[in-house]
Motif scaffolding. Structure first.
Motif, mmCIF file in Angstrom:
data_model
loop_
_atom_site.group_PDB
_atom_site.id
_atom_site.type_symbol
_atom_site.label_atom_id
_atom_site.label_comp_id
_atom_site.label_asym_id
_atom_site.label_seq_id
_atom_site.Cartn_x
_atom_site.Cartn_y
_atom_site.Cartn_z
ATOM 1 N N LYS A 148 0.829 -1.196 0.000
ATOM 2 C CA LYS A 148 0.000 0.000 0.000
ATOM 3 C C LYS A 148 0.873 1.259 0.000
ATOM 4 O O LYS A 148 1.857 1.358 0.746
ATOM 5 C CB LYS A 148 -0.897 -0.032 1.251
ATOM 6 C CG LYS A 148 -1.703 1.208 1.476
ATOM 7 C CD LYS A 148 -3.012 1.201 0.690
ATOM 8 C CE LYS A 148 -3.810 2.465 1.004
ATOM 9 N NZ LYS A 148 -4.558 2.971 -0.125
ATOM 10 N N CYS A 149 0.503 2.195 -0.882
ATOM 11 C CA CYS A 149 1.252 3.452 -0.994
ATOM 12 C C CYS A 149 0.389 4.621 -0.534
ATOM 13 O O CYS A 149 -0.717 4.822 -1.039
ATOM 14 C CB CYS A 149 1.682 3.630 -2.446
ATOM 15 S SG CYS A 149 2.475 5.195 -2.781
ATOM 16 N N PHE A 150 0.870 5.374 0.425
ATOM 17 C CA PHE A 150 0.148 6.544 0.919
ATOM 18 C C PHE A 150 0.767 7.815 0.371
ATOM 19 O O PHE A 150 1.973 7.889 0.164
ATOM 20 C CB PHE A 150 0.181 6.601 2.449
ATOM 21 C CG PHE A 150 -0.643 5.542 3.107
ATOM 22 C CD1 PHE A 150 -1.968 5.792 3.456
ATOM 23 C CD2 PHE A 150 -0.113 4.280 3.369
ATOM 24 C CE1 PHE A 150 -2.738 4.808 4.074
ATOM 25 C CE2 PHE A 150 -0.870 3.303 3.975
ATOM 26 C CZ PHE A 150 -2.190 3.557 4.328
ATOM 27 N N GLY A 151 -0.095 8.835 0.195
ATOM 28 C CA GLY A 151 0.404 10.117 -0.300
ATOM 29 C C GLY A 151 -0.767 11.001 -0.663
ATOM 30 O O GLY A 151 -1.931 10.582 -0.556
ATOM 31 N N ASN A 152 -0.502 12.224 -1.055
ATOM 32 C CA ASN A 152 -1.564 13.132 -1.470
ATOM 33 C C ASN A 152 -1.029 14.083 -2.524
ATOM 34 O O ASN A 152 -0.418 15.099 -2.204
ATOM 35 C CB ASN A 152 -2.091 13.899 -0.248
ATOM 36 C CG ASN A 152 -3.234 14.817 -0.622
ATOM 37 O OD1 ASN A 152 -3.627 14.885 -1.793
ATOM 38 N ND2 ASN A 152 -3.771 15.522 0.356
ATOM 39 N N PRO A 153 -1.254 13.722 -3.801
ATOM 40 C CA PRO A 153 -0.666 14.533 -4.872
ATOM 41 C C PRO A 153 -1.187 15.966 -4.901
ATOM 42 O O PRO A 153 -0.556 16.819 -5.523
ATOM 43 C CB PRO A 153 -1.059 13.773 -6.146
ATOM 44 C CG PRO A 153 -1.906 12.634 -5.752
ATOM 45 C CD PRO A 153 -2.035 12.584 -4.272
ATOM 46 N N LYS A 154 -2.287 16.210 -4.214
ATOM 47 C CA LYS A 154 -2.840 17.571 -4.264
ATOM 48 C C LYS A 154 -2.217 18.485 -3.196
ATOM 49 O O LYS A 154 -2.283 19.697 -3.296
ATOM 50 C CB LYS A 154 -4.361 17.520 -4.072
ATOM 51 C CG LYS A 154 -5.067 16.877 -5.258
ATOM 52 C CD LYS A 154 -6.579 17.092 -5.173
ATOM 53 C CE LYS A 154 -7.299 16.123 -6.090
ATOM 54 N NZ LYS A 154 -7.557 14.815 -5.442
ATOM 55 N N GLU A 155 -1.624 17.894 -2.209
ATOM 56 C CA GLU A 155 -1.067 18.694 -1.106
ATOM 57 C C GLU A 155 0.328 19.224 -1.480
ATOM 58 O O GLU A 155 1.154 18.498 -2.013
ATOM 59 C CB GLU A 155 -1.001 17.810 0.152
ATOM 60 C CG GLU A 155 -0.336 18.432 1.348
ATOM 61 C CD GLU A 155 -0.979 19.725 1.820
ATOM 62 O OE1 GLU A 155 -2.147 19.677 2.251
ATOM 63 O OE2 GLU A 155 -0.309 20.789 1.734
ATOM 64 N N GLN A 156 0.565 20.494 -1.170
ATOM 65 C CA GLN A 156 1.837 21.123 -1.514
ATOM 66 C C GLN A 156 2.893 20.951 -0.426
ATOM 67 O O GLN A 156 4.085 20.967 -0.712
ATOM 68 C CB GLN A 156 1.623 22.640 -1.731
ATOM 69 C CG GLN A 156 0.773 22.977 -2.928
ATOM 70 C CD GLN A 156 1.491 22.620 -4.232
ATOM 71 O OE1 GLN A 156 2.622 23.054 -4.471
ATOM 72 N NE2 GLN A 156 0.848 21.824 -5.070
ATOM 73 N N SER A 157 2.444 20.816 0.803
ATOM 74 C CA SER A 157 3.410 20.775 1.906
ATOM 75 C C SER A 157 3.843 19.338 2.220
ATOM 76 O O SER A 157 3.028 18.499 2.626
ATOM 77 C CB SER A 157 2.777 21.419 3.142
ATOM 78 O OG SER A 157 3.431 20.934 4.303
ATOM 79 N N ALA A 158 5.107 19.105 2.036
ATOM 80 C CA ALA A 158 5.648 17.768 2.312
ATOM 81 C C ALA A 158 5.480 17.403 3.783
ATOM 82 O O ALA A 158 5.218 16.240 4.124
ATOM 83 C CB ALA A 158 7.124 17.727 1.930
ATOM 84 N N LEU A 159 5.613 18.411 4.622
ATOM 85 C CA LEU A 159 5.491 18.166 6.053
ATOM 86 C C LEU A 159 4.085 17.698 6.427
ATOM 87 O O LEU A 159 3.906 16.746 7.196
ATOM 88 C CB LEU A 159 5.835 19.459 6.803
ATOM 89 C CG LEU A 159 6.069 19.307 8.295
ATOM 90 C CD1 LEU A 159 7.265 18.414 8.562
ATOM 91 C CD2 LEU A 159 6.279 20.674 8.944
ATOM 92 N N LYS A 160 3.090 18.372 5.849
ATOM 93 C CA LYS A 160 1.700 17.980 6.112
ATOM 94 C C LYS A 160 1.446 16.561 5.636
ATOM 95 O O LYS A 160 0.789 15.766 6.319
ATOM 96 C CB LYS A 160 0.730 18.955 5.413
ATOM 97 C CG LYS A 160 0.409 20.164 6.275
ATOM 98 C CD LYS A 160 -0.710 20.970 5.665
ATOM 99 C CE LYS A 160 -0.789 22.334 6.356
ATOM 100 N NZ LYS A 160 -1.412 23.345 5.490
#
Ligand SMILES: Nc1nc2c(ncn2[C@@H]2O[C@H](COP(=O)(O)OP(=O)(O)O)[C@@H](O)[C@H]2O)c(=O)[nH]1
Ligand SMILES: [Mg+2]
Length: 458
Positions: free
Chosen positions: A157-169
């Protein structure tokens, strides 16, 4: 094989030496030259190469090892130096199943982080952990899709959010999400950064701070050769670097340089990448790696053999000693052996019960360095036949070595006593009398001497 050409050259050098009838100065020099050429062509730093080969040369020439074992001994030296150069094994990562465990991968763009995240996922999954990956790369277009594609192949499973700009968030939120879903090991991919890019380095530091990873792993491109050092140094200043993964060792001639450069930093190498495929990842173990490089598969066996040989007296010397023919140099070598832990299985140390050797031992501990200087001021003839050392010669030796008369006298005394003891032993043997009759002899010692006599057919 990784580092194929280096391995081939090292193996050839070893094989060439093995074929030689005897190992003398020329043989060692030839081997050294072969090693230097091989290591330099693998981009190992010049200074490092010379340091390594100097050590081999010094030890190889100096040792008073049995001739028959010298080849093995030298292979062991080469082996030890290479392992030293590749650094030790890193301590295992502490991963607690069922708890939050995070591994953070950092490194510059193109070093192989994203690929390695997928490789590691597979590796740790096979160890029974519930592994998920998270990508925080908001810089490279399609970074999320790249990792997703890779992990899809292996059902991770791969998690992530391509729409979010902040890597920290992303790091914070996706970690939470993954943990809630019951994953216990999260492998976190980061954006590639150049060491000069301050902003990116700061982003990485912040991610490290919030995620509190079990370990930060630096991914370094093996084709960089010795230049890998500067990169590893820079990253180890910016983060709490735990270990290094050297990638692309397949097909680069500079792998030796990259590995030795990374090993020279404070972090050790934990894995190596050996191809583009997901299974092309190897746990890095310097001992096995060097064994393969040298083409000496059972290096442990070889080491054991050499250690045994080092602990066993040289039959030639034993014979000389027992016939009372041993020289001052022999005495010196024996006394020197006294001081080496683990070398007590030589003749003198077996005489633990005798009075003379005890005194000798004390003398050796106190004076051995000075005895060396004294010996160096003697002629070969004097060393072979100390009887000829009368007053005028003593005077010359004393001045030449800057040593007091008493030291020289003491050394000669010890030598004479030792010689006398050996002579008595041989006479008793000839008469067929029990060795126990000899002064300063205990039972254990007598048994040992008798066995020695048999072993050496005296
Ligand atoms: N031959 C080889 N190629 C590798 C290895 N590791 C990564 N690569 C390739 O290196 C390139 C960059 O890898 P990537 O994971 O995207 O690097 P990142 O920018 O650090 O994430 C890709 O083409 C990978 O296939 C390796 O061990 N051997
Ligand atoms: Mg990437």
């Amino acid at each position: 094989m990784v580092l194929e050409s280096l391995g081939r050259k090292l193996e050839q050098a070893i094989r060439r030496m093995r074929r030689l009838p005897k190992i003398d100065k020329d043989a060692i020099n030839a081997l050294i030259q072969d090693l230097q050429r091989a290591l330099l062509s693998s981009d190992v730093k010049v200074e490092l190469v010379f340091e390594m080969t100097e050590n081999i040369k010094k030890e190889g020439m100096n040792t008073e090892l049995q001739r028959a074992k010298r080849k093995d001994f030298i292979i062991k030296l080469v082996h030890d130096e290479l392992i030293d150069t590749l650094g030790g094994k890193p301590a295992p990562i502490r991963i607690k199943p069922g708890k939050k465990n995070v591994i953070l991968l950092v490194g510059i763009q193109g070093s192989g982080k994203t690929t390695t995240v997928a490789k590691l996922a597979k590796y740790y999954q096979s160890k029974g952990l519930k592994v998920a990956v998270i990508t925080t790369d908001t810089w490279r277009p399609g970074a999320y899709e790249q990792l997703q594609q890779l992990t899809d192949q292996i059902g991770i499973k791969c998690f992530g959010n391509p729409k979010e700009q902040s890597a920290l968030k992303i790091a914070v939120n996706q970690t939470k999400k993954a943990l809630n879903k019951g994953y216990d090991l999260l492998l976190v991919d980061t954006a590639g950064r150049h060491k000069e890019e301050k902003e990116l380095m700061e982003e990485m530091q912040k991610i490290e701070k919030v995620l509190k990873p079990n370990e930060v792993m630096l991914v370094v491109d093996g084709t960089l050769g010795q230049q890998a050092y500067a990169q590893a140094e820079e990253f180890s200043k910016a983060t709490n670097l735990g270990s290094i993964i050297v990638t692309k060792l397949d097909g680069t001639a500079k792998g030796g340089g990259a590995l030795s450069a990374c090993a020279a930093t404070n972090a050790s190498i934990r894995f190596i990448g050996t191809g583009e495929k997901i299974e092309d990842l190897e746990l890095f173990n310097p001992t096995d790696f060097v064994g393969t490089l040298l083409g000496v598969p059972n290096i442990e066996g070889l080491i054991e053999k050499v250690q045994q040989a080092e602990a066993t007296p040289d039959p030639e010397m034993v014979k000389r000693m027992l016939y009372g023919k041993f020289t001052l140099e022999d005495l010196y070598e024996q006394l020197k052996a006294f001081r080496k832990v683990g070398k007590f299985r030589n003749i003198l140390s077996m005489m633990g019960g005798g009075n003379i050797p005890e005194a000798l031992k004390e003398d050796a501990e106190k004076n051995i360095e000075r005895w060396r200087v004294v010996l160096d001021s003697m002629t070969a003839l004097e060393k072979e036949n100390p009887k000829i050392i009368k007053k005028s010669r003593k005077h010359r030796i004393s001045i030449g070595s800057g040593t007091d008369y008493s030291i020289i006298n003491r050394m000669l005394d010890q030598y004479n006593q030792m010689k006398k003891m050996m002579k008595q032993f041989m006479q008793l043997r000839k008469k067929g009398k029990g060795i126990g009759a000899m002064p300063g002899m205990n039972k254990q010692m007598a048994q040992f001497m008798n066995r020695l006599g048999k072993d050496f057919k005296l």
